[in-house]
Write a protein that holds these residues in place. Sequence first.
Motif, PDB file in Angstrom:
ATOM      1  N   UNK A  77      24.990  60.908  14.358  1.00  0.00           N
ATOM      2  CA  UNK A  77      25.250  60.739  15.781  1.00  0.00           C
ATOM      3  C   UNK A  77      24.569  59.457  16.258  1.00  0.00           C
ATOM      4  N   UNK A  78      25.135  58.867  17.293  1.00  0.00           N
ATOM      5  CA  UNK A  78      24.619  57.607  17.832  1.00  0.00           C
ATOM      6  C   UNK A  78      24.157  57.835  19.263  1.00  0.00           C
ATOM      7  N   UNK A  79      22.934  57.396  19.549  1.00  0.00           N
ATOM      8  CA  UNK A  79      22.392  57.424  20.903  1.00  0.00           C
ATOM      9  C   UNK A  79      22.325  55.996  21.420  1.00  0.00           C
ATOM     10  N   UNK A  80      22.621  55.830  22.718  1.00  0.00           N
ATOM     11  CA  UNK A  80      22.671  54.499  23.334  1.00  0.00           C
ATOM     12  C   UNK A  80      21.837  54.495  24.602  1.00  0.00           C
ATOM     13  N   UNK A  81      20.976  53.476  24.730  1.00  0.00           N
ATOM     14  CA  UNK A  81      20.242  53.240  25.978  1.00  0.00           C
ATOM     15  C   UNK A  81      20.760  51.939  26.570  1.00  0.00           C
ATOM     16  N   UNK A  82      21.152  51.964  27.832  1.00  0.00           N
ATOM     17  CA  UNK A  82      21.692  50.778  28.502  1.00  0.00           C
ATOM     18  C   UNK A  82      20.941  50.551  29.803  1.00  0.00           C
ATOM     19  N   UNK A  83      20.529  49.309  30.029  1.00  0.00           N
ATOM     20  CA  UNK A  83      19.876  48.926  31.290  1.00  0.00           C
ATOM     21  C   UNK A  83      20.626  47.730  31.859  1.00  0.00           C
ATOM     22  N   UNK A  84      21.068  47.845  33.121  1.00  0.00           N
ATOM     23  CA  UNK A  84      21.813  46.769  33.774  1.00  0.00           C
ATOM     24  C   UNK A  84      21.162  46.460  35.119  1.00  0.00           C
ATOM     25  N   UNK A  96      26.200  41.236  38.599  1.00  0.00           N
ATOM     26  CA  UNK A  96      25.365  41.572  37.436  1.00  0.00           C
ATOM     27  C   UNK A  96      24.411  40.408  37.131  1.00  0.00           C
ATOM     28  N   UNK A  97      23.144  40.726  36.931  1.00  0.00           N
ATOM     29  CA  UNK A  97      22.149  39.697  36.612  1.00  0.00           C
ATOM     30  C   UNK A  97      21.751  39.740  35.137  1.00  0.00           C
ATOM     31  N   UNK A  98      21.690  40.959  34.562  1.00  0.00           N
ATOM     32  CA  UNK A  98      21.292  41.082  33.158  1.00  0.00           C
ATOM     33  C   UNK A  98      21.722  42.442  32.624  1.00  0.00           C
ATOM     34  N   UNK A  99      21.920  42.496  31.312  1.00  0.00           N
ATOM     35  CA  UNK A  99      22.257  43.761  30.659  1.00  0.00           C
ATOM     36  C   UNK A  99      21.611  43.783  29.277  1.00  0.00           C
ATOM     37  N   UNK A 100      21.067  44.935  28.913  1.00  0.00           N
ATOM     38  CA  UNK A 100      20.492  45.114  27.573  1.00  0.00           C
ATOM     39  C   UNK A 100      20.930  46.476  27.056  1.00  0.00           C
ATOM     40  N   UNK A 142      10.437  47.258  27.359  1.00  0.00           N
ATOM     41  CA  UNK A 142      11.691  46.801  26.770  1.00  0.00           C
ATOM     42  C   UNK A 142      12.173  45.630  27.618  1.00  0.00           C
ATOM     43  N   UNK A 143      12.228  44.446  27.037  1.00  0.00           N
ATOM     44  CA  UNK A 143      12.522  43.229  27.798  1.00  0.00           C
ATOM     45  C   UNK A 143      14.001  43.164  28.169  1.00  0.00           C
ATOM     46  N   UNK A 144      14.217  43.062  29.471  1.00  0.00           N
ATOM     47  CA  UNK A 144      15.581  43.008  29.995  1.00  0.00           C
ATOM     48  C   UNK A 144      16.030  41.568  30.196  1.00  0.00           C
ATOM     49  N   UNK A 145      15.158  40.736  30.787  1.00  0.00           N
ATOM     50  CA  UNK A 145      15.465  39.313  30.988  1.00  0.00           C
ATOM     51  C   UNK A 145      14.266  38.494  30.568  1.00  0.00           C
ATOM     52  N   UNK A 146      14.511  37.467  29.747  1.00  0.00           N
ATOM     53  CA  UNK A 146      13.468  36.505  29.384  1.00  0.00           C
ATOM     54  C   UNK A 146      13.996  35.110  29.670  1.00  0.00           C
ATOM     55  N   UNK A 147      13.289  34.269  30.384  1.00  0.00           N
ATOM     56  CA  UNK A 147      12.093  34.556  31.172  1.00  0.00           C
ATOM     57  C   UNK A 147      12.460  35.366  32.415  1.00  0.00           C
ATOM     58  N   UNK A 148      11.445  35.782  33.149  1.00  0.00           N
ATOM     59  CA  UNK A 148      11.684  36.562  34.358  1.00  0.00           C
ATOM     60  C   UNK A 148      12.485  35.736  35.353  1.00  0.00           C
ATOM     61  N   UNK A 149      13.393  36.356  36.115  1.00  0.00           N
ATOM     62  CA  UNK A 149      14.183  35.601  37.080  1.00  0.00           C
ATOM     63  C   UNK A 149      13.315  35.001  38.186  1.00  0.00           C
ATOM     64  N   UNK A 150      13.871  34.001  38.843  1.00  0.00           N
ATOM     65  CA  UNK A 150      13.138  33.333  39.927  1.00  0.00           C
ATOM     66  C   UNK A 150      12.858  34.318  41.051  1.00  0.00           C
ATOM     67  N   UNK A 159      20.490  50.015  36.843  1.00  0.00           N
ATOM     68  CA  UNK A 159      21.214  51.212  36.419  1.00  0.00           C
ATOM     69  C   UNK A 159      20.856  51.472  34.970  1.00  0.00           C
ATOM     70  N   UNK A 160      20.309  52.658  34.719  1.00  0.00           N
ATOM     71  CA  UNK A 160      19.853  53.020  33.374  1.00  0.00           C
ATOM     72  C   UNK A 160      20.633  54.236  32.889  1.00  0.00           C
ATOM     73  N   UNK A 161      21.091  54.171  31.656  1.00  0.00           N
ATOM     74  CA  UNK A 161      21.805  55.285  31.034  1.00  0.00           C
ATOM     75  C   UNK A 161      21.262  55.513  29.629  1.00  0.00           C
ATOM     76  N   UNK A 162      21.051  56.781  29.289  1.00  0.00           N
ATOM     77  CA  UNK A 162      20.721  57.170  27.915  1.00  0.00           C
ATOM     78  C   UNK A 162      21.693  58.275  27.551  1.00  0.00           C
TER      79      UNK A 162
END
Length: 197
Positions: A77-84, A96-100, A142-150, A159-162
């Motif tokens: 089975x596959x588990x997915x974590x998404x952060x937007x 949308x600014x970032x997605x991981x 868990x790094x979402x955006x590198x470097x941090x936005x202005x 929005x976070x989904x697991x």
Amino acid sequence: MRPLGRRQLLTLAATVLASVAVSRAQAQLQAQAAPRRGMELLKLQVTRSEEALSVSYDVRVDLPKDVEDALNRGVSVVFVATAELYRSRWYWTDKPRAQAEKRWRLSYQPLSRHWRVSFDGLSHSYDSLREAMGVMVKATQWRLIEPAPALDDREHYLEFTFALDRNELPRPLQIGLSGEDDWTLSVFRRLPVTLAR
């Protein structure tokens, strides 16, 4: 045999309705007494540093019996974590600014009696299902955006989904799962984010 009169029909209908109500109440009590299965988001936090915007989360997962049985029979089975990250806009759809995304494949190896978690092409073995699940359900920084936005005073939200990805299951199993709630495992949370310091 003589047809039933109006009073007898009303008595019969009331008896049927009362028995249905009693059986529903008993089913609800049994459901409340049974151990809860599914997912619950215990913690979700966004932190900002000069290097990155990071997400930390902690999810409680109690696998339903059907999922555990399938795992023990060798089904992966596959588990997915998404952060937007989005910026709110009143005049248009939110930007949308970032997605991981993180994806883990969990499987049981019957010959070695070990649990295997595969992530980003790497695999690691664990002695128990609890240890294997522990790798996926918790993350810190868990790094979402590198470097941090202005710096920005506009409204943002995360929005976070697991979830368990049903699309990654073997095809025959997917066909038989329509309407099966045990295989619909997911949590979702929307969290306001302040980027300005």
